[in-house]
Design a protein around this motif. Structure first.
Motif, PDB file in Angstrom:
ATOM      1  N   SER A  95       0.635  -1.115   0.244  1.00 24.82           N
ATOM      2  CA  SER A  95      -0.345   0.480  -0.119  1.00 24.82           C
ATOM      3  C   SER A  95       0.596   1.180   0.540  1.00 24.82           C
ATOM      4  O   SER A  95       1.683   0.950   1.367  1.00 24.82           O
ATOM      5  CB  SER A  95      -0.799  -0.037   1.170  1.00 24.82           C
ATOM      6  N   TYR A  96       0.547   2.420  -0.863  1.00 28.26           N
ATOM      7  CA  TYR A  96       0.747   3.979  -0.811  1.00 28.26           C
ATOM      8  C   TYR A  96       0.520   4.773  -0.535  1.00 28.26           C
ATOM      9  O   TYR A  96      -1.193   4.491  -0.707  1.00 28.26           O
ATOM     10  CB  TYR A  96       1.633   3.984  -2.495  1.00 28.26           C
ATOM     11  N   ASP A  97       1.001   5.301   0.914  1.00 32.01           N
ATOM     12  CA  ASP A  97       0.229   6.709   1.025  1.00 32.01           C
ATOM     13  C   ASP A  97       1.478   8.032   0.740  1.00 32.01           C
ATOM     14  O   ASP A  97       1.982   8.289   1.191  1.00 32.01           O
ATOM     15  CB  ASP A  97       0.454   6.138   2.808  1.00 32.01           C
ATOM     16  N   LEU A 126      -2.635  -3.834 -13.055  1.00 34.19           N
ATOM     17  CA  LEU A 126      -2.850  -3.367 -12.406  1.00 34.19           C
ATOM     18  C   LEU A 126      -3.076  -1.683 -12.769  1.00 34.19           C
ATOM     19  O   LEU A 126      -2.432  -1.820 -12.730  1.00 34.19           O
ATOM     20  CB  LEU A 126      -2.974  -4.191 -10.631  1.00 34.19           C
ATOM     21  N   ALA A 127      -4.627  -1.070 -12.101  1.00 30.56           N
ATOM     22  CA  ALA A 127      -4.649  -0.027 -11.964  1.00 30.56           C
ATOM     23  C   ALA A 127      -4.432   0.403 -10.643  1.00 30.56           C
ATOM     24  O   ALA A 127      -4.592  -0.487  -9.913  1.00 30.56           O
ATOM     25  CB  ALA A 127      -6.337   0.431 -12.418  1.00 30.56           C
ATOM     26  N   ALA A 128      -3.448   1.520 -10.570  1.00 29.16           N
ATOM     27  CA  ALA A 128      -3.580   2.455  -8.922  1.00 29.16           C
ATOM     28  C   ALA A 128      -4.494   3.156  -8.898  1.00 29.16           C
ATOM     29  O   ALA A 128      -5.138   2.806  -9.609  1.00 29.16           O
ATOM     30  CB  ALA A 128      -2.389   3.710  -9.338  1.00 29.16           C
ATOM     31  N   PRO A 129      -4.769   2.115  -7.293  1.00 32.50           N
ATOM     32  CA  PRO A 129      -5.791   2.758  -6.700  1.00 32.50           C
ATOM     33  C   PRO A 129      -5.731   4.354  -6.524  1.00 32.50           C
ATOM     34  O   PRO A 129      -4.804   4.896  -6.428  1.00 32.50           O
ATOM     35  CB  PRO A 129      -5.748   2.319  -5.321  1.00 32.50           C
ATOM     36  N   ILE A 130      -7.249   4.040  -5.937  1.00 30.81           N
ATOM     37  CA  ILE A 130      -6.812   6.263  -5.963  1.00 30.81           C
ATOM     38  C   ILE A 130      -6.916   6.234  -4.357  1.00 30.81           C
ATOM     39  O   ILE A 130      -7.718   5.478  -3.650  1.00 30.81           O
ATOM     40  CB  ILE A 130      -8.388   6.778  -6.289  1.00 30.81           C
ATOM     41  N   PRO A 131      -5.890   7.364  -4.047  1.00 24.73           N
ATOM     42  CA  PRO A 131      -5.597   7.595  -2.424  1.00 24.73           C
ATOM     43  C   PRO A 131      -7.077   7.754  -1.763  1.00 24.73           C
ATOM     44  O   PRO A 131      -8.340   8.471  -2.070  1.00 24.73           O
ATOM     45  CB  PRO A 131      -5.309   8.603  -2.379  1.00 24.73           C
ATOM     46  N   SER A 133       4.607   8.862  -7.576  1.00 31.03           N
ATOM     47  CA  SER A 133       3.785   7.641  -6.988  1.00 31.03           C
ATOM     48  C   SER A 133       3.844   5.974  -7.577  1.00 31.03           C
ATOM     49  O   SER A 133       5.133   6.003  -8.067  1.00 31.03           O
ATOM     50  CB  SER A 133       2.560   8.072  -8.455  1.00 31.03           C
ATOM     51  N   ALA A 134       2.877   5.200  -6.598  1.00 30.54           N
ATOM     52  CA  ALA A 134       3.622   3.939  -6.411  1.00 30.54           C
ATOM     53  C   ALA A 134       2.982   3.450  -7.455  1.00 30.54           C
ATOM     54  O   ALA A 134       3.105   2.021  -8.014  1.00 30.54           O
ATOM     55  CB  ALA A 134       2.773   3.512  -5.500  1.00 30.54           C
TER      56      ALA A 134
END
Length: 662
Positions: free
Chosen positions: A321-323, A394-399, A384-385
């Motif tokens: 997970s990236y914050d 995979l699509a990067a998740p929306i924060p 970003s990650a």
């Protein structure tokens, strides 16, 4: 056992990192002579270029989740064998071999497995992966590992590393690396696998040094064996410097392995300090740590907001997970004192590779005693990650939390400069400790996308003038969903000049950039002193990470050659897959001009787009430590060792378990 509809969807979708020249090759070759055009430089005589990368041995299930960082390690090398009456002619020979890890050997011994033993990184990073799915994948791996230790197994899985990331040399050993385990020793030039290296000795070597190595003797010692894929070797002290990232406090450990002889002269060395898995304090959770910085006197650990933590599942978060709203932290400490770490904080980012780290020295005006006033570091900084996700299709998740406007940045990956001040000057021109832990400079050197950095070995850990890397002209290294990153240009940056310009006219801190030109704008320049030079691939050709080899009678730091594997994608069929006859080449490029390709080696097969390579000199190949033997593939007769009814029943049960675990 897994979702059938999801598999069908994936089978109808071309995974960008399982197709084209990312697809694995299935043929292994012993040293095979190659044809070539041009003139092979004499500096390559007797040496070998080797590149590592993932090459899944169980690749039948194309509907599975997959990631570029997955796959069994495969080494692909070109040896420049001396030839002719006076050994003046050079004959290039290609060789590629799987690294015979425990996981690879166990996979080859099983006739039922069509899916890799280890769960894909894509499963762990996928924000849509349910807790149930992840637990099932992990339990499958645990069961297969346990099964490998039961009767009927030809290879017990004791280490879970696939050794697919990088390759290096230290103290008579060539080592393949991956952070899910210790390094594994490789024989040069054959690329046979010798055995795991624990910081003291490798399996397959004479028993010269006893005692536990990286992991120690504790219950969780296996985690402390997990060694960064990018250890450093100091060419001055010949020390091997590494860190080990784990899932339990203190989360990071640190090691220094001395050498028994000088790296360049082979002269015996007195025993230096050996430091095995010393704790580094100040990190509060498990992180995805791939690289670090090492100068002559200091080490920099990067605590970035990219977590790799199984406990995330309890927090209803993906394992990875990236914050972007959190901070990046850099822990700087003297090389031999990891307990003296000082932490510097700044905006969130992702960094997979550092380019170079060096010390700024100053002197007390009264005594003339020198000390380190700052530590400088060049990194490939991503804002970003997204690469972590796109490499798994995979699509990067929306924060989950909105990113404040003040810290928002465009998607980019640039060569970036940090300066960590350790002291500050008082009004009386005296120096004292900088208790604020200030990052005095932090900005990009160029707007050009930049990754896979390399420098000349002899100037690493000092203020090197040049850094080489890879670039993409039509995107960033974050690549859009469904499209893989492909390198169409190699870049040389005069970082000394760019840093000087940045200090003279400072860009905006964090978001600023010294040189804002694009790749086409740099190519349009006719300035002979331009600090940025770009070698562009012909249309439809793509390169891989390059490696610098200096000339013998070099006139400048950049006087030498860049070696890189290249591939012509006109060899793909209408579906984007490689033809069976597809071939790669190894190009030798003049690193001083960044224009001339002096030789092209035609390989007997293709080399998939992979990760990191290295150059091994003739002296290194000849100076390898003795061994007792190498690893071999399991015997096809192993499972027939006993033919009793009870044995046949057990083997039938084993096959049923393996088939169920598919």
């Amino acid at each position: 056992m897994f979702n059938i509809e999801e598999r069908r969807r994936r089978q109808n979708h071309l995974h960008p990192y399982l197709s084209g020249n990312f697809a694995p090759v299935h043929q292994e070759r012993s040293l095979t002579p190659c044809s070539f055009t041009g003139t092979i430089p004499s500096e390559l005589a007797g040496g070998q270029y080797i590149r590592n990368g993932g090459n899944p041995v169980t690749n039948e299930d194309l509907g599975r989740e997959a990631h570029w960082f997955d796959g069994d390690g495969m080494l692909s090398g070109v040896l420049f064998r001396r030839n002719g009456e006076k050994d003046l002619d050079l004959l290039p020979e290609f060789v590629n071999q799987y690294i015979l890890t425990d996981v690879y050997l166990s996979s080859k011994a099983s006739h039922s497995l069509q899916t890799p033993i280890l769960p894909s990184i894509a499963t762990l990073v996928n924000p849509l992966s349910s807790l149930f799915t992840i637990i099932v994948r992990i339990l499958r791996t645990i069961l297969l590992v346990l099964l490998s230790h039961l009767p009927g197994s030809q290879q017990a899985i004791k280490k879970i590393s696939v050794a697919n990331t990088a390759v290096m040399y230290h103290d008579g050993r060539a080592l393949a690396t991956c952070e899910s385990g210790p390094p594994i020793r490789i024989a040069l030039p054959s690329l046979d696998t010798i055995g795991w290296f624990n910081g003291k000795k490798a399996e397959g070597e004479p028993n010269l040094e006893a005692g536990s190595g990286f992991g120690g003797d504790g219950l969780l010692g296996f985690m402390k064996e997990w060694t960064t894929a990018h250890p450093r070797v100091d060419r001055t002290t010949s020390e091997f410097i590494s860190f080990h990232s784990t899932f339990v406090p203190p989360y990071v450990h640190y090691s220094i392995i001395p050498s028994t002889k000088d790296h360049d002269t082979d002269a015996p060395l007195l025993n230096h300090l050996r430091l095995l898995t010393a704790p580094v304090s100040g990190i509060s959770s498990a992180k995805m740590m791939h690289d670090f910085g090492v100068s002559r006197l200091h080490t920099v650990i990067m605590d970035l907001p990219l977590s790799l933590d199984p406990l995330n599942l309890a927090r209803n978060k993906p394992v990875v997970s990236y914050d972007p709203t959190s901070n990046s932290r850099f822990g700087v400490f003297p090389r031999y004192q990891p307990d003296h770490v000082r932490w510097f904080e700044t905006n969130a980012c992702c960094i997979f590779h550092t380019a170079n780290t060096w010390d700024s020295m100053d002197a007390e005006p009264e005594t003339g005693v020198q000390f380190t006033s700052a530590v400088n570091m060049l990194v490939c900084r991503l804002t970003s990650a997204s690469l972590v996700f796109s490499a798994g299709d995979l699509a990067a998740p929306i924060p989950s939390n909105p990113i404040p406007l003040a810290i928002q940045e465009d998607e980019q990956c640039r060569l970036y400069y940090y300066k960590f001040a350790l002291t500050q000057k008082s009004s009386q021109s005296r120096f004292h400790a900088n208790n604020q832990n200030t990052i005095t400079h932090q900005w990009a050197l160029s707007a050009i996308p930049f990754e896979f950095p390399t420098t000349r070995d002899s100037v690493a850990m000092s203020a090197a003038k040049y850094v080489y890397g890879c670039s993409v002209s039509d995107s960033s290294f974050g690549a859009a969903l469904g499209r893989a990153v492909k390198i169409d240009s190699l870049v040389k940056m005069n970082v000394e000049e760019l840093v000087r310009r940045g200090i003279r006219n400072p860009p905006e801190s964090v978001k600023g950039c010294v040189d804002s030109r694009t790749v086409p704008e740099v190519l349009a320049s006719h300035d002979p002193k331009d600090p940025i030079q770009v070698f562009t691939m012909p249309r439809g050709w793509y390169a891989q990470e390059s490696r610098f080899i200096p000339k013998k009678d070099d006139e400048s730091e950049d006087d030498g050659w860049l070696l890189t594997y290249v591939f012509d994608e006109s060899q793909l069929d209408v579906h984007g897959e490689c033809e069976a006859w597809a071939r790669s080449e190894l190009w030798i490029i003049d690193s001083r001009t960044m224009k001339d390709t002096v030789a092209k080696i035609q390989l007997p097969q293709r080399v998939p787009y992979g990760l990191h390579g290295n150059w091994f000199s003739e002296n290194e190949i000849q100076g390898q430590r003795p061994i007792n033997g190498v690893r071999h593939l399991p015997s096809s007769k192993g499972s027939q060792a006993c033919g009793s009814p009870a044995w046949r029943m057990w083997m039938k049960t084993r096959r049923m378990i393996e088939e169920y675990l598919e």
